[in-house]
Design an enzyme around this catalytic site. Structure first.
Site, PDB file in Angstrom:
ATOM      1  N   GLU A  93      -5.188  -8.652   0.621  1.00  0.00           N
ATOM      2  CA  GLU A  93      -5.914  -8.313   1.849  1.00  0.00           C
ATOM      3  C   GLU A  93      -7.385  -8.102   1.528  1.00  0.00           C
ATOM      4  O   GLU A  93      -7.725  -7.539   0.484  1.00  0.00           O
ATOM      5  CB  GLU A  93      -5.399  -7.015   2.507  1.00  0.00           C
ATOM      6  CG  GLU A  93      -4.096  -7.167   3.250  1.00  0.00           C
ATOM      7  CD  GLU A  93      -3.605  -5.878   3.879  1.00  0.00           C
ATOM      8  OE1 GLU A  93      -4.436  -5.043   4.293  1.00  0.00           O
ATOM      9  OE2 GLU A  93      -2.373  -5.706   3.945  1.00  0.00           O
TER      10      GLU A  93
ATOM     11  N   GLU B 135       0.812  -1.226   0.000  1.00  0.00           N
ATOM     12  CA  GLU B 135       0.000   0.000   0.000  1.00  0.00           C
ATOM     13  C   GLU B 135       0.839   1.268   0.000  1.00  0.00           C
ATOM     14  O   GLU B 135       0.751   2.095   0.908  1.00  0.00           O
ATOM     15  CB  GLU B 135      -0.963  -0.006   1.190  1.00  0.00           C
ATOM     16  CG  GLU B 135      -1.958  -1.142   1.139  1.00  0.00           C
ATOM     17  CD  GLU B 135      -3.075  -1.029   2.166  1.00  0.00           C
ATOM     18  OE1 GLU B 135      -3.002  -0.144   3.028  1.00  0.00           O
ATOM     19  OE2 GLU B 135      -4.013  -1.829   2.085  1.00  0.00           O
TER      20      GLU B 135
END
Ligand code: BGP
Length: 481
Positions: free
Chosen positions: A381, A170
């Site tokens: 995720e 991320e």
């Protein structure tokens, strides 16, 4: 598209779960580990919920065997975890901490002995504090060779046993939260510096992927992107343009670089107008465009979608911080004046932290990645942060989590039927763990860990109802949801 029958999940589909070193390991100054920027940031008053930190976290460093045994019991095919950079290189570069590497050796071997494939995230936000102090971390070009040398060390040491590597977790979150909203270290609020640091991260990412391919390691490599696809609130054309702007600024800005090595033209124009252009050299462009720097897959972290409307240039809504209290309905609209602002979506429910619950959004994310970039996707995720209650003889009845995950798995299967290549799904998370800024009360795991913000208790592990449900899902390769 609607189908009478959905395509099955591939036979070698990687059903798993994910974690990050800082959120589970603890042992924050044990066995030669150096400090990370998070070790220091959490000590700044007001930065995390009830001043929680990962000093002990859920003590996975000492209990990894128990945790892997639980993973084996659940039938996990894969486990995604991150390596703590300062645990293996205490000052970020140079002297290697053998004891740190040895921990990951043990963990990887334990996983493999239990037929669980290790998926390794090279960077999940715990930058060595030494590099932040020395040259400002991600803002300096020096991070590129240092990050590459760190990754090379991991490839050399673990490349014989690891097939899937995630380069940066991320980047869009650690950069924007670190430099735009000050919710993460180094807690800066400066748009120009944001995009400069982001450019360095792009180069570091490309450099590592290029090295991986040049050296011919087995397996694949890719970044994990936190993608929240954008919808316009309605068919008003100005809101549609706002949604497109949000997609350009919040997604294409990163995904285009990963897949194509270039920034979207609309963003370059926007940066030029606002005086935000990063310093992009010809050598940078050559690296970003190098075919060897292309990822082998796109890692996707999916939690929610965003719905937007137009936002006036003068007097428009600016960026706001996330709800970290867990008090539902306390989030504020957030936006960029002149581009877009967030809006409630009447078709969706929210979690207690005001995250939109939208399984179809996952299908949308997968379809957009496939149609724009034509890369296989590893869902690195996805999960539900919720309050859980430990009852009676160690039971947690988390039906809401089962409902959430079931709907998301169905959406993945629909996307596979649409024609998207999805290679695996590692839910967030396996055990409960520390949420960076939300403490321990926002739980994601299949396994309850008995601790809270103020009391570490015994840190005992208790499989939740969702644990047994996921076990069945995996056993049936996604047929029994
Ligand atoms: C992602 C991070 C994870 C994890 C997850 C849940 O952004 O990669 O590390 O924390 O979000 O977020 P939170 O803990 O804020 O609910």
């Amino acid at each position: 598209m609607e189908y009478q029958q959905l395509a099955p999940f591939p036979q070698d589909f990687l059903w798993g779960s994910a974690s990050a070193a800082y959120q589970i390991e603890g042992a924050y100054q044990e066995a030669g580990k150096g400090q990370s920027v998070w070790d220091q940031f959490v000590r700044i008053p007001g930065k995390t919920f009830k001043a929680t930190n990962g000093d002990v976290a859920v003590d996975h460093y000492h209990r990894y065997q128990e945790d892997v045994a639980l993973m084996a019991r659940a039938g996990l095919k894969a486990y995604r975890f991150s390596i703590s950079w300062p645990r293996v290189l205490p000052t970020g570069r140079g002297t290697v901490n053998e004891e740190g590497l040895a921990f990951y050796d043990r963990l990887i071997d334990e996983l493999i002995a239990n037929q669980i494939e290790p998926i390794v995230t090279i960077y999940h936000w715990d930058l060595p504090q030494a590099l932040q102090d020395e040259y400002g971390g991600w803002e300096s070009r020096q991070i590129i060779p240092d990050f590459t040398a760190y990754a090379a060390l991991l490839f050399e040491r673990f490349g014989d046993r690891v097939r899937h590597w995630v380069t940066l977790n991320e980047q869009n979150i650690f950069i924007t939260h670190g430099y735009l909203t000050a919710e993460h270290p180094p807690a800066v609020m400066d748009a120009k510096r944001t995009y400069q640091a982001n450019h360095m991260a792009n180069l570091a990412n490309a450099s590592v992927i290029k090295l991986f391919h040049e050296k011919g390691y087995q397996g694949g490599n890719g970044p994990s992107f936190a993608y929240s696809p954008t919808y316009a609130l309605d068919a008003d054309p100005v809101n549609q343009i706002a949604a497109d702007d949000a997609e350009q600024l919040n997604a294409n800005l990163w995904l285009d670089i990963y897949a194509w090595g270039r920034y979207p033209k609309l963003i370059l124009n926007y940066w030029a107008r606002e005086g935000l252009l990063p310093d992009i050299t010809a050598a940078d462009q050559a690296l970003l465009q190098d075919p060897l720097a292309r990822p082998d897959f796109m890692g996707l972290n999916y939690y929610q979608t965003t719905t937007v409307t137009a936002n006036p240039l003068v007097g428009g809504v600016g960026l706001t911080k996330q709800n970290t209290s867990g008090k539902k309905g306390t989030s504020q609209a957030s936006g960029v004046p002149g581009l877009f602002k967030t809006s409630d979506n009447p078709y969706m429910q929210q979690t207690d932290w005001d995250w939109n619950i939208d399984p179809e959004g996952l299908r949308m994310a997968l379809r957009r990645i496939e149609s724009r970039y034509n890369l296989p996707v590893l869902i690195t995720e996805n999960g539900l942060g919720a309050y859980d209650r430990l009852e009676g003889a160690g039971e947690v009845h988390d039906e809401y989590r089962i409902v959430f995950l079931k709907a998301h798995i169905q959406a993945i299967q629909e996307a596979i039927t649409d024609g998207v290549t999805v290679i695996g799904y590692t839910t967030w998370s396996f055990t409960d763990l520390l949420s960076w800024t939300n403490g321990y009360q926002k739980r994601y795991g299949f396994v309850y860990v008995d601790r809270d913000e103020t009391d570490e208790k015994e840190l005992n592990r208790y499989p939740k109802d969702s644990f047994y449900w996921y076990q069945r899902v995996i056993r049936s390769n996604g047929q029994q949801l």
